[in-house]
Write a protein that holds these residues in place. Sequence first.
Motif, short mmCIF file in Angstrom:
data_model
loop_
_atom_site.label_atom_id
_atom_site.label_comp_id
_atom_site.label_asym_id
_atom_site.label_seq_id
_atom_site.Cartn_x
_atom_site.Cartn_y
_atom_site.Cartn_z
N PRO A 1 0.81 -1.22 0.00
CA PRO A 1 0.00 0.00 0.00
C PRO A 1 0.85 1.27 0.00
O PRO A 1 1.90 1.32 0.63
CB PRO A 1 -0.82 -0.12 1.29
CG PRO A 1 -0.31 -1.31 2.03
CD PRO A 1 0.52 -2.12 1.13
N THR A 2 0.38 2.27 -0.72
CA THR A 2 1.09 3.55 -0.79
C THR A 2 0.89 4.31 0.53
O THR A 2 -0.03 4.00 1.29
CB THR A 2 0.51 4.42 -1.93
OG1 THR A 2 -0.86 4.68 -1.62
CG2 THR A 2 0.61 3.72 -3.27
N PRO A 3 1.72 5.34 0.78
CA PRO A 3 1.51 6.16 1.99
C PRO A 3 0.09 6.72 2.05
O PRO A 3 -0.52 6.76 3.12
CB PRO A 3 2.56 7.27 1.83
CG PRO A 3 3.64 6.64 1.00
CD PRO A 3 2.96 5.71 0.06
N LEU B 1 -10.52 2.74 -2.10
CA LEU B 1 -10.96 4.02 -2.67
C LEU B 1 -9.77 4.83 -3.18
O LEU B 1 -9.83 5.43 -4.25
CB LEU B 1 -11.74 4.81 -1.61
CG LEU B 1 -13.20 4.37 -1.44
CD1 LEU B 1 -13.77 4.87 -0.11
CD2 LEU B 1 -14.06 4.87 -2.60
N VAL B 2 -8.68 4.80 -2.43
CA VAL B 2 -7.47 5.50 -2.89
C VAL B 2 -6.95 4.83 -4.17
O VAL B 2 -6.55 5.50 -5.13
CB VAL B 2 -6.38 5.52 -1.80
CG1 VAL B 2 -5.09 6.14 -2.31
CG2 VAL B 2 -6.88 6.25 -0.56
N ALA B 3 -6.99 3.50 -4.17
CA ALA B 3 -6.52 2.76 -5.36
C ALA B 3 -7.32 3.17 -6.60
O ALA B 3 -6.74 3.41 -7.66
CB ALA B 3 -6.64 1.25 -5.12
N LEU B 4 -8.63 3.26 -6.45
CA LEU B 4 -9.46 3.63 -7.61
C LEU B 4 -9.17 5.06 -8.07
O LEU B 4 -9.16 5.34 -9.27
CB LEU B 4 -10.95 3.54 -7.25
CG LEU B 4 -11.58 2.15 -7.23
CD1 LEU B 4 -13.07 2.28 -6.91
CD2 LEU B 4 -11.39 1.44 -8.56
N GLU C 1 7.61 -21.65 -19.28
CA GLU C 1 7.23 -20.24 -19.38
C GLU C 1 7.60 -19.46 -18.12
O GLU C 1 7.20 -19.84 -17.01
CB GLU C 1 5.73 -20.10 -19.62
CG GLU C 1 5.33 -20.44 -21.05
CD GLU C 1 3.81 -20.37 -21.21
OE1 GLU C 1 3.37 -19.80 -22.21
OE2 GLU C 1 3.09 -20.90 -20.34
N VAL C 2 8.35 -18.39 -18.33
CA VAL C 2 8.73 -17.51 -17.22
C VAL C 2 7.92 -16.22 -17.35
O VAL C 2 7.86 -15.62 -18.42
CB VAL C 2 10.24 -17.17 -17.29
CG1 VAL C 2 10.62 -16.17 -16.18
CG2 VAL C 2 11.07 -18.44 -17.17
N ARG C 3 7.29 -15.82 -16.24
CA ARG C 3 6.46 -14.61 -16.28
C ARG C 3 7.11 -13.47 -15.48
O ARG C 3 7.57 -13.68 -14.35
CB ARG C 3 5.08 -14.92 -15.70
CG ARG C 3 4.10 -13.75 -15.81
CD ARG C 3 2.74 -14.09 -15.22
NE ARG C 3 2.79 -14.15 -13.77
CZ ARG C 3 1.76 -13.90 -12.95
NH1 ARG C 3 0.58 -13.60 -13.47
NH2 ARG C 3 1.89 -13.99 -11.65
N PHE C 4 7.14 -12.30 -16.10
CA PHE C 4 7.57 -11.07 -15.43
C PHE C 4 6.36 -10.14 -15.41
O PHE C 4 5.75 -9.92 -16.45
CB PHE C 4 8.67 -10.36 -16.23
CG PHE C 4 9.91 -11.19 -16.44
CD1 PHE C 4 10.99 -11.07 -15.60
CD2 PHE C 4 10.00 -12.08 -17.52
CE1 PHE C 4 12.15 -11.82 -15.79
CE2 PHE C 4 11.14 -12.83 -17.73
CZ PHE C 4 12.23 -12.71 -16.86
N VAL C 5 6.02 -9.63 -14.23
CA VAL C 5 4.88 -8.71 -14.13
C VAL C 5 5.39 -7.39 -13.56
O VAL C 5 5.98 -7.37 -12.47
CB VAL C 5 3.77 -9.29 -13.21
CG1 VAL C 5 2.55 -8.38 -13.24
CG2 VAL C 5 3.39 -10.70 -13.64
N THR C 6 5.16 -6.32 -14.30
CA THR C 6 5.62 -5.01 -13.81
C THR C 6 4.53 -4.37 -12.95
O THR C 6 3.33 -4.65 -13.10
CB THR C 6 5.98 -4.08 -14.97
OG1 THR C 6 4.86 -3.98 -15.85
CG2 THR C 6 7.18 -4.62 -15.73
N HIS C 7 4.96 -3.49 -12.04
CA HIS C 7 4.04 -2.81 -11.13
C HIS C 7 4.77 -1.62 -10.53
O HIS C 7 5.99 -1.46 -10.74
CB HIS C 7 3.56 -3.78 -10.04
CG HIS C 7 4.67 -4.51 -9.35
ND1 HIS C 7 5.41 -3.95 -8.34
CD2 HIS C 7 5.21 -5.75 -9.57
CE1 HIS C 7 6.33 -4.82 -7.94
NE2 HIS C 7 6.24 -5.92 -8.68
N TYR C 8 4.04 -0.79 -9.76
CA TYR C 8 4.64 0.49 -9.37
C TYR C 8 5.77 0.38 -8.35
O TYR C 8 6.51 1.33 -8.14
CB TYR C 8 3.57 1.50 -8.90
CG TYR C 8 2.98 1.22 -7.55
CD1 TYR C 8 1.73 0.62 -7.44
CD2 TYR C 8 3.66 1.55 -6.37
CE1 TYR C 8 1.18 0.34 -6.20
CE2 TYR C 8 3.12 1.28 -5.14
CZ TYR C 8 1.88 0.68 -5.06
OH TYR C 8 1.34 0.41 -3.83
#
Length: 347
Positions: A15-17, A244-247, A318-325
């Motif tokens: 979770p973000t600040p 709600l913050v996520a949305l 199969e190798v999976r890479f998932v990007t995210h913040y």
Amino acid sequence: MTATLDLRSDTVTRPTPAMRQAMAEALVGDDVYLEDPTVNRLQETTAELFGFEAALFVPTGSMGNQICVKLHTQPGQEVLLDVRAHIYNWELAMPAAFSGVLPRLIQTANGHPTWEQLAAAIQPKTYYRAQTGLVCLENTHNMAGGTIMPVAQFREICEQAHAAGLKVHLDGARIFNAAIALGLPVAELVQGVDSVMFCLSKGLGAPIGSMICGSREFIERARALRKMLGGGMRQVGVLAAAGLVALAESPAKLAVDHENARFIACEIAELPGVLLDPASVVTNIVIADVSGTGMTATTVCERLAYRGVLAGAVSTYEVRFVTHYDVDTVSCRTAVQAMRRVLIDLD
Ligand code: TLP
């Protein structure tokens, strides 16, 4: 070396600040009595955003999907799904165990069946054949590499399926990734479907939670099923506050994840023994077929982990890479470098 760079999934986001602050300050009540104001606000906001009558907060995407499958079907029916669908492969046979339905699988090139493929899989209407009850779609399609279903294809399926007396459920765990990549509001990507599930806890970064949307009557029945499954939660506004913050804040960040995924795809597609079309990578998931390297996906992932990068072995090769913040562009370069060393330098 200790693994520090986690590209196994966008579920690993923290979770973000702003989310933590909203969680600390959330107004709460008992949600089983429908008295949690923050949950109510999240459900109303979601329903409006998605263009549905109602929405329900559920603990996980799997629970949301399985509640929808159960509500749309009768035991003994069949459900049409792409062969790589999450509902079929990663939800512990729940369509069979919980709803008593039989998945009928469809081979597709990119995870998204056409109406012609679905129509060909519908069982004849005769008493001595199991009847088809539901079509399940997935957008973006996880195990096909984050691919997006074209809007026209989706609309045609909804219309034709309804004309054929079938319901349509959308596993939209990553529907915001599709919306951002297409530059369209999520409501346009789900218009016409009977129910949709999406996750707050993947690329959107909330710690826990998914939503299902449907008609008011459908969501009332879903609430009862959620309770049966032990998912009637109490002062859960602390989680809804993060949702709600996520949305509000997270969809705008997804474009960077998509650029980072494209970068990883373009770079590792050049490595010997890797089969991957970078042009197919349009959101935040990269799936590389490493069968040509002489190593299994598990071996590649172990060697990557040794170099500080976590990726997922999602099938034998199969190798999976998932990007995210939580993984920035510089870290993606590091991941590519690690992959190069695993496949070329072999040290
Ligand atoms: N996907 C997870 C794993 O289960 C594979 C991941 O790391 O990608 N639908 C789709 C399309 C999903 O990708 C997932 C999770 C779910 C449903 C289930 O969500 P949760 O984990 O909240 O039950």
